[in-house]
Design a protein around this motif. Structure first.
Motif, short mmCIF file in Angstrom:
data_model
loop_
_atom_site.label_atom_id
_atom_site.label_comp_id
_atom_site.label_asym_id
_atom_site.label_seq_id
_atom_site.Cartn_x
_atom_site.Cartn_y
_atom_site.Cartn_z
N SER A 7 0.74 -1.03 -0.07
CA SER A 7 -0.03 0.09 0.07
C SER A 7 1.03 1.08 0.02
O SER A 7 1.64 1.14 0.80
CB SER A 7 -0.89 -0.11 1.17
OG SER A 7 -1.64 1.21 1.56
N SER A 9 0.96 5.43 -0.42
CA SER A 9 0.28 6.63 -0.37
C SER A 9 1.04 7.89 -0.25
O SER A 9 2.12 7.93 0.35
CB SER A 9 -0.69 6.52 0.84
OG SER A 9 0.10 6.62 2.07
N GLY A 10 0.71 8.98 -1.13
CA GLY A 10 1.39 10.21 -1.21
C GLY A 10 2.72 10.14 -1.55
O GLY A 10 3.48 10.96 -1.21
N ASN A 27 2.80 12.52 -5.44
CA ASN A 27 1.51 12.46 -4.63
C ASN A 27 0.91 11.08 -5.23
O ASN A 27 -0.26 11.31 -5.44
CB ASN A 27 0.77 13.69 -4.60
CG ASN A 27 -0.30 13.31 -3.52
OD1 ASN A 27 -0.10 12.55 -2.47
ND2 ASN A 27 -1.40 14.28 -3.54
N SER A 29 -0.59 7.11 -5.19
CA SER A 29 -1.16 6.31 -4.14
C SER A 29 -1.87 5.16 -4.90
O SER A 29 -2.52 5.36 -5.97
CB SER A 29 -2.40 6.96 -3.13
OG SER A 29 -1.79 8.27 -2.56
N HIS A 31 -2.40 0.49 -4.20
CA HIS A 31 -2.28 -0.69 -3.19
C HIS A 31 -2.39 -1.83 -4.35
O HIS A 31 -3.00 -2.08 -5.35
CB HIS A 31 -3.38 -0.74 -2.41
CG HIS A 31 -4.69 -0.99 -2.77
ND1 HIS A 31 -5.37 -2.12 -3.14
CD2 HIS A 31 -5.73 -0.15 -3.47
CE1 HIS A 31 -6.55 -2.11 -3.47
NE2 HIS A 31 -6.65 -0.60 -3.95
N GLY A 64 5.82 10.56 1.59
CA GLY A 64 4.86 9.49 1.31
C GLY A 64 5.13 8.11 2.26
O GLY A 64 6.21 8.27 3.17
#
Ligand SMILES: Nc1ncnc2c1ncn2[C@@H]1O[C@H](COP(=O)(O)OP(=O)(O)OP(=O)(O)O)[C@@H](O)[C@H]1O
Ligand SMILES: Nc1ncnc2c1ncn2[C@@H]1O[C@H](COP(=O)(O)OP(=O)(O)O)[C@@H](O)[C@H]1O
Ligand SMILES: [Mg+2]
Ligand SMILES: [Mg+2]
Lengths: 260, 339
Positions: A7, A9-10, A27, A29, A31, A64
């Motif tokens: 996962s 993110s950012g 940025n 994101s 998964h 992130g």
């Protein structure tokens, strides 16, 4: 549902070039579930390989978060990081560049078994033979130098090396892009077999939407470091919404096999 | 159809460490004036060897049999100002190409002097038009042919390789590299050659042509570098443009742009195109005819439509089947043998 395998993110990575700062990855994101193939597509320079290197922790992000198997992957260090690395392998476009061309096939496969303490010295030749058979190669290839085997064979060796440590995720960066079409088909089927049998997840990077459509479950399309669109691979490719997604679909060479 | 060149029983054997590789076996085919011919095949099938043989760029160690006959009309104004050049306008990227070798009488030139015989020449790995490396060869050829009026001149073949970095000089500005071809082969003075270079940079649609003239190759993207390589390849107005995997290293969007550019330039200048690719869909989109190569042999040659919709050979069919189009069934749903 279980938690995702990976996962992100950012995720952000900036490079300075010629006095200017560019965000190679901005940025981002996404998964990946266990046993799933997520494709990253996009034009050259859109940030695909940078994401691969970030996920593999070959470069450090500027911002992130990366969770791998529920752990803060970026916080890991030392022995724990080394142990987790065994679960996260990679295959790149040019297998010759990845290996010392003079190294033998056996040596290339021996390294991960030894480094990660997977098999004892006496056990390793048998394991190497088994790995070669697993990727459809003859164990007779073991003593051959890497530069003495074909491109398709080298890519199978690269996959054998990647699966030697029983990974749960393999990052493949343009791994089939340099292969002849017939060999490419065989390698893609091999990847599917391994995935089905060992529930390996793939982060599959390619600018070729035909390949992506053939192998990926979901697709993220990147443009200039940001996500332009994402979704079910076939849905996105059949009806792209973003400008870059449309451009990629238009640019893909089409084969019209119907007669005149 | 009027043939630009005619290849008969061409066999090329590379020798390395005592062993021999037959890279081309008994190839016979004609390339028609003004046509777009694609050569497709898997890696090692002999595509690049064919291109190098046509451009007379094979390494000295290669053994060549057969003939390549050209049917060129003599250039109308090859006056005293134009430097005599018998060397093809190419940008070889292969380090192994040797400077000189015993001439082998393979390439005949028909036209002004239909009996002229030219050896397959060898040229130092150098940029288009920078033919200093070929001086020895030039002298060697002068003794066997009439170089001053030889139609297969430095301006007659433009060559674009897969890796533009390899064919461009990293320490020379883009403008100078293109201008040098015009200077060498068209006999233009430097201001004229630079003006020509600027026109070419505009024609290959590099953004900001004035800045591009002064740029060094490393400052350009892969696609932009390939545009520069194309500009240099067509600078002398070649009859034949050879593009050997010229788009294979590019992403699909840039690839489509470069293919469209090549198509347009070939049409505008009335060039003949030899387009080498391993991608049958790309070849079919660009070429009128397709030649399929395998293991150094010509499997079949025909109209692009026929090759794609009614291939005669099982091997061609297997190439078509292996194409992964945007309409193909995902592999996971196809029943098929595992790798
Ligand atoms: N080490 C670096 N230093 C400076 N800039 C970099 C570096 N690595 C990547 N970049 C820049 O980051 C951006 C993204 O590059 P990246 O290699 O991730 O693209 P990509 O999508 O993999 O492209 P390709 O399809 O050509 O492989 C580009 O603008 C690139 O020039
Ligand atoms: N300079 C060389 N020396 C020795 N063998 C070569 C050389 N160039 C090509 N070959 C061999 O010749 C065959 C054809 O190669 P090539 O013409 O480059 O094929 P393609 O361009 O279709 O990939 C291959 O077996 C290749 O290994
Ligand atoms: Mg990349
Ligand atoms: Mg080639």
């Amino acid at each position: 549902m279980s938690s995702p395998l990976l996962s992100v993110s950012g995720l952000t990575k900036r490079y300075r070039r010629g006095g200017k700062t560019i965000a190679a990855v901005d940025n981002v994101s996404f998964h990946i579930e266990p046993g799933e193939t997520l494709a990253l597509a996009g034009p050259s320079g859109s940030g695909k390989s940078t994401i691969a290197r970030l996920v593999l922790r070959l470069v450090q992000p500027d911002a992130g978060d990366i969770q791998f198997k529920g752990e803060d992957f970026l916080a890991l260090g030392g022995a724990t990081l080394r142990a987790r690395r065994a679960r996260l392998q990679m295959v790149f476009q040019d297998p010759l560049a990845a290996f010392n061309p003079r190294a033998t096939v056996a040596r290339v496969l021996d390294d991960p078994l030894r480094i990660h303490g997977i098999a004892s010295r006496s056990e390793r030749p048998r394991r190497i033979a088994a790995l070669l058979e697993r990727v459809g190669l003859s164990p007779d290839l073991a003593p051959r130098a890497i530069h003495e085997i074909s491109g398709g064979q080298r890519q199978r060796v690269a996959i054998a090396r990647a699966i030697a440590t029983k990974p749960s995720l393999i990052v493949l960066d343009e791994a089939v892009s340099a292969l002849d079409v017939s060999v490419r088909g065989q390698i893609l089927r091999l990847l599917l077999d391994l995935q089905r049998e060992e529930r390996i997840a793939y982060l599959f990077i390619s600018h070729d939407l035909g390949v992506v459509r053939a192998i990926a479950h979901r697709l993220v399309i990147l443009d200039a470091g940001t996500i332009a669109e994402s979704g079910d691979a076939r849905t996105v490719i059949d009806a792209p919404q973003s400008a870059i997604g449309k451009a990629l679909v238009v640019a893909a060479p089409k084969l019209d096999r119907t007669g005149p | 159809m009027t043939a630009l060149l005619s290849i008969r029983d061409l066999t090329v054997i590379y020798r390395r460490d005592g062993s021999e590789v037959a890279a081309l076996k008994d190839i016979s085919l004609d390339i028609a004036v003004g046509e777009r011919l694609a050569v497709i095949g898997e890696s090692g099938s002999g595509k690049s060897t064919l291109a190098l043989a046509i451009a007379r760029l094979l390494p000295a160690s290669a053994r060549i049999d057969g003939s390549i006959d050209w049917f060129l009309r003599p250039p109308p104004t090859l006056g005293a100002k134009a430097p005599p050049s018998v060397l093809p306008d190419i940008s070889p990227s292969r380090g192994e190409i040797a400077l000189s070798s015993p001439p082998s009488p393979i390439s005949k030139v028909a036209g002004e002097d239909p009996t002229a015989k030219l050896p397959i020449s060898l040229l130092e790995g150098e940029m288009s038009g920078r033919t200093e490396g070929g001086l020895m060869e030039r002298k060697a050829q002068k003794s066997t042919a009439k170089p001053d009026h030889t139609p297969l001149g430095g301006r007659d073949i433009g060559f674009v390789f897969q890796d533009p970095s390899a064919s461009l000089d990293p320490v020379m500005t883009v403008g100078k590299q293109i201008a040098e071809v015009a200077h060498t082969h068209l006999g233009l003075n430097w201001p004229q050659a630079y003006a020509k270079a600027k026109t070419l940079i505009e024609r290959v649609r590099l953004p900001d042509p004035d800045a591009a003239l002064r740029a060094f190759p490393h400052q350009l993207s892969g696609g932009q570098k390939q545009r520069v390589a194309i500009a240099a390849a067509i600078a002398a107005g070649p009859k034949l443009l050879i593009a050997d995997e010229a788009t294979s290293a590019l992403d699909t969007i840039v690839q489509a742009e470069i293919v469209a550019l090549i198509r347009q330039l070939v049409a505008e200048d009335g060039m003949t195109l030899l387009f080498i690719s391993h991608d049958i869909a790309l070849a079919a989109a660009l070429a009128e005819r397709i030649a399929v190569f395998r293991h150094g042999g010509l499997v079949e040659i025909g109209a692009a439509r026929q090759i794609v919709s009614a291939p005669r050979h099982a091997y061609t069919r297997s190439l078509l089947d292996a194409h992964l189009g945007l309409d193909a069934e995902p592999l996971s749903r196809q029943a098929g043998p595992s790798a």
